[in-house]
Design a protein around this motif. Structure first.
Motif, short mmCIF file in Angstrom:
data_model
loop_
_atom_site.label_atom_id
_atom_site.label_comp_id
_atom_site.label_asym_id
_atom_site.label_seq_id
_atom_site.Cartn_x
_atom_site.Cartn_y
_atom_site.Cartn_z
N ALA A 97 35.49 -20.39 -11.13
CA ALA A 97 36.79 -20.27 -11.79
C ALA A 97 36.88 -19.04 -12.68
O ALA A 97 37.95 -18.73 -13.17
CB ALA A 97 37.08 -21.53 -12.60
N GLY A 98 35.75 -18.34 -12.89
CA GLY A 98 35.75 -17.13 -13.69
C GLY A 98 35.22 -17.30 -15.09
O GLY A 98 35.31 -16.37 -15.89
N GLU A 99 34.65 -18.47 -15.43
CA GLU A 99 34.08 -18.70 -16.76
C GLU A 99 32.61 -18.28 -16.75
O GLU A 99 31.88 -18.61 -15.82
CB GLU A 99 34.20 -20.16 -17.17
N CYS A 100 32.18 -17.56 -17.79
CA CYS A 100 30.79 -17.13 -17.88
C CYS A 100 30.12 -17.78 -19.08
O CYS A 100 30.75 -18.05 -20.10
CB CYS A 100 30.69 -15.61 -17.97
N ILE A 101 28.82 -18.04 -18.93
CA ILE A 101 28.00 -18.56 -20.02
C ILE A 101 27.48 -17.39 -20.84
O ILE A 101 27.18 -16.33 -20.28
CB ILE A 101 26.85 -19.41 -19.44
N ARG A 125 21.35 -16.22 -26.65
CA ARG A 125 20.03 -16.73 -26.99
C ARG A 125 18.98 -15.71 -26.57
O ARG A 125 19.14 -15.02 -25.57
CB ARG A 125 19.74 -18.08 -26.32
N VAL A 126 17.90 -15.64 -27.36
CA VAL A 126 16.83 -14.68 -27.11
C VAL A 126 15.51 -15.44 -27.05
O VAL A 126 15.23 -16.30 -27.90
CB VAL A 126 16.77 -13.60 -28.21
N SER A 145 18.55 -26.16 -22.74
CA SER A 145 19.17 -25.91 -24.04
C SER A 145 20.32 -24.91 -24.00
O SER A 145 20.99 -24.72 -25.02
CB SER A 145 18.09 -25.39 -25.02
N HIS A 146 20.56 -24.27 -22.86
CA HIS A 146 21.63 -23.27 -22.78
C HIS A 146 22.68 -23.65 -21.74
O HIS A 146 23.88 -23.64 -22.03
CB HIS A 146 21.03 -21.90 -22.46
N PHE A 147 22.23 -23.96 -20.53
CA PHE A 147 23.17 -24.25 -19.46
C PHE A 147 23.78 -25.64 -19.59
O PHE A 147 25.01 -25.81 -19.52
CB PHE A 147 22.48 -24.10 -18.10
#
Length: 486
Positions: A97-101, A125-126, A145-147
């Motif tokens: 749909a065009g959304e990025c994390i 996040r690093v 923890s991110h996705f």
């Protein structure tokens, strides 16, 4: 080329032999058939907001200079760039749909310093790794923890989402598959070595991302003369490029070009994608159309019919039993998941007890191992007990330590480690019977030194061997000055 109006010169894309061997039409067809089954099973067709893709790309402080405006007489213009540094990996993710994390960056190093987060876009996040590349631990941290939090915040409870990505060994740890099954996430692997034309981020996003990163680095160097790009600036530069290129139009174009959303397998021309131009069947027919200025389309087709590229053939004589490696399937499906467990020596009925093995890092060459500072004792009392080598002979050796019950050694620390008053507070029974102190007065306390002691055979008093007896090694039998006076 004027004699061949229907043909043109093009620069081919570089392709490794592994990708050439793996890119076969029947594998691509099988992949789309399996993907169609999964999309229908979980009601994901036409729902781009629930179809995700994740991939990794590397960055370096050294960039490619962009084009500049110069005089016609200037034949070799130059542009200052930063020397090559260690690799930094970006884990990018977005949906159809065009959304990025937000970006997930992996730097080379041990300690995650705050300077690596300067200028980061919100949500970045690093993490750190020994090589700068991603590994199974890093990917597991990204996934859990991110996705997962990003996806959970954008779907109704119980809705399924699908994550399409390549099947690198670091992407399929059992802990990630278990977490995905528990959170209604379908993990779908691409066929091996096909990400260059089946991975949406590879096809539609990473090329403009790298191009804009080069523009961003060039602009920074122009605005800051005399400076170079360091790793501290990568988070800011990559983040700026990420916002401009990992956008709705590029993401949708990537999913559309790979035939995933909208679902159109015919978007992939199997013969064009799977047949590299360097593998050609030689023709025995004479050349056609070489004697005239122009040729017809039929003559051009006849000229190329026998030069159709063919994929390389695998050596059938080499047969090896390999570990089960899923590809082109959903690894969260029960049957595939059980095969992965069995391949890792885990009973599918008892998979809760599985513990992922720790990754063993190879030793670094050319570097000496640093001494462990923890080996230093905390206090001199740790060395107060008698310590010596076992007796080897009745004749005293050069060290004078032939009897462990009669001799002992004590480590005395520097003045900054233990003061003189603290040394005098030792147990009186452990003091020398001559000077009545644990450390002789004539000793320089600004250095670390070792005191040799000798024990009396009659009264069991201890005496400083060198400073109070003027001996350099212990005799076979010893009487302290107290016993001699009596």
């Amino acid at each position: 080329m004027k004699r061949w109006p229907s043909l043109r010169l093009v620069k081919p894309q570089s392709l490794s032999m592994a990708r050439a061997k793996a890119s076969k039409p029947h594998l691509v067809t099988s992949y789309f058939n399996e993907l169609s089954v999964i999309l229908k099973k979980y009601d994901l067709e036409g729902k781009g907001e629930r179809i995700y893709n994740v991939d990794e790309v590397g960055f370096n402080c050294e960039h490619k200079p962009v084009k500049i405006v110069a005089r016609k007489t200037l034949t070799r213009p130059q542009f200052i760039v930063t020397p090559r540094s260690s690799l930094t990996t970006l884990i990018a993710c977005g949906n159809a749909a065009g959304e990025c994390i937000p970006p997930f960056l992996v730097f080379k190093g041990k300690k995650n310093l705050d300077k690596f987060k300067d200028g980061a876009i919100p949500g970045t996040r690093v993490q750190m790794s020994d090589s700068g590349w991603s590994n199974s631990t890093i990917f597991e941290d990204f996934f859990k923890s991110h996705f997962t939090p990003f996806v959970d915040a954008r779907r109704e409870k119980g809705e399924k989402v699908i994550l399409i990505y390549d099947g690198h060994t670091s992407h399929v740890p059992i802990n990630v598959i278990k977490h995905a099954r528990e959170h209604n996430i379908v993990l779908f692997l691409l066929p091996a070595h096909t990400s260059h034309f089946l991975q949406p981020l590879d096809v539609g996003v990473f090329s403009p991302l790298k191009s804009y990163y080069n523009v961003t680095c060039s602009r920074y160097l122009r605005e800051h003369p005399g400076k170079v790009i360091t790793r501290d600036l990568l988070t800011k530069l990559i983040g700026e490029s990420y916002l401009r290129t990992v956008n709705k139009s590029n993401l949708q174009a990537g999913f559309r070009a790979t035939g995933i959303h909208p679902f159109h397998p015919d978007k992939i021309n199997a013969e064009e994608m799977c047949c590299p131009a360097s593998l050609v069947n030689p023709s025995s027919k004479p050349e056609v159309g070489l004697t005239r200025d122009t040729t017809s389309d039929s003559e051009a087709a006849a000229f190329l019919i026998d030069r159709r590229p063919t994929p390389p053939s695998e050596d059938s004589a080499i047969t090896r039993k390999r570990k089960f490696q899923p590809a082109g399937v959903a690894i969260t499906e029960t049957d595939v998941y059980h095969k992965i467990l069995e391949a890792n020596g885990v009973d599918p009925d008892d998979d809760d007890t599985f513990q992922a093995p720790e990754e063993i890092q190879p030793p670094k060459k050319g570097k000496c191992k640093k001494k462990d500072k923890n080996l230093m004792p905390e206090s001199p009392n740790d060395f107060a007990t008698p310590t010596a080598a076992p007796p080897q002979s009745e004749i005293p050796g050069t060290s004078g330590m032939n009897d462990s019950s009669q001799t002992r050694r004590k480590l005395v620390f520097r003045e900054d480690a233990q003061s003189e008053d603290e040394l005098e507070e030792d147990d009186e029974s452990s003091n020398c019977c001559v000077c009545q102190a644990s450390v002789p007065k004539q000793v320089d306390r600004t250095h670390v030194f070792i005191l040799d002691w000798v024990k009396c055979d009659h009264c069991n008093h201890w005496v400083h061997l060198r400073y109070c007896c003027r001996w350099f090694r212990a005799p076979k039998s010893f009487d302290c000055p107290c016993c001699d006076e009596s």
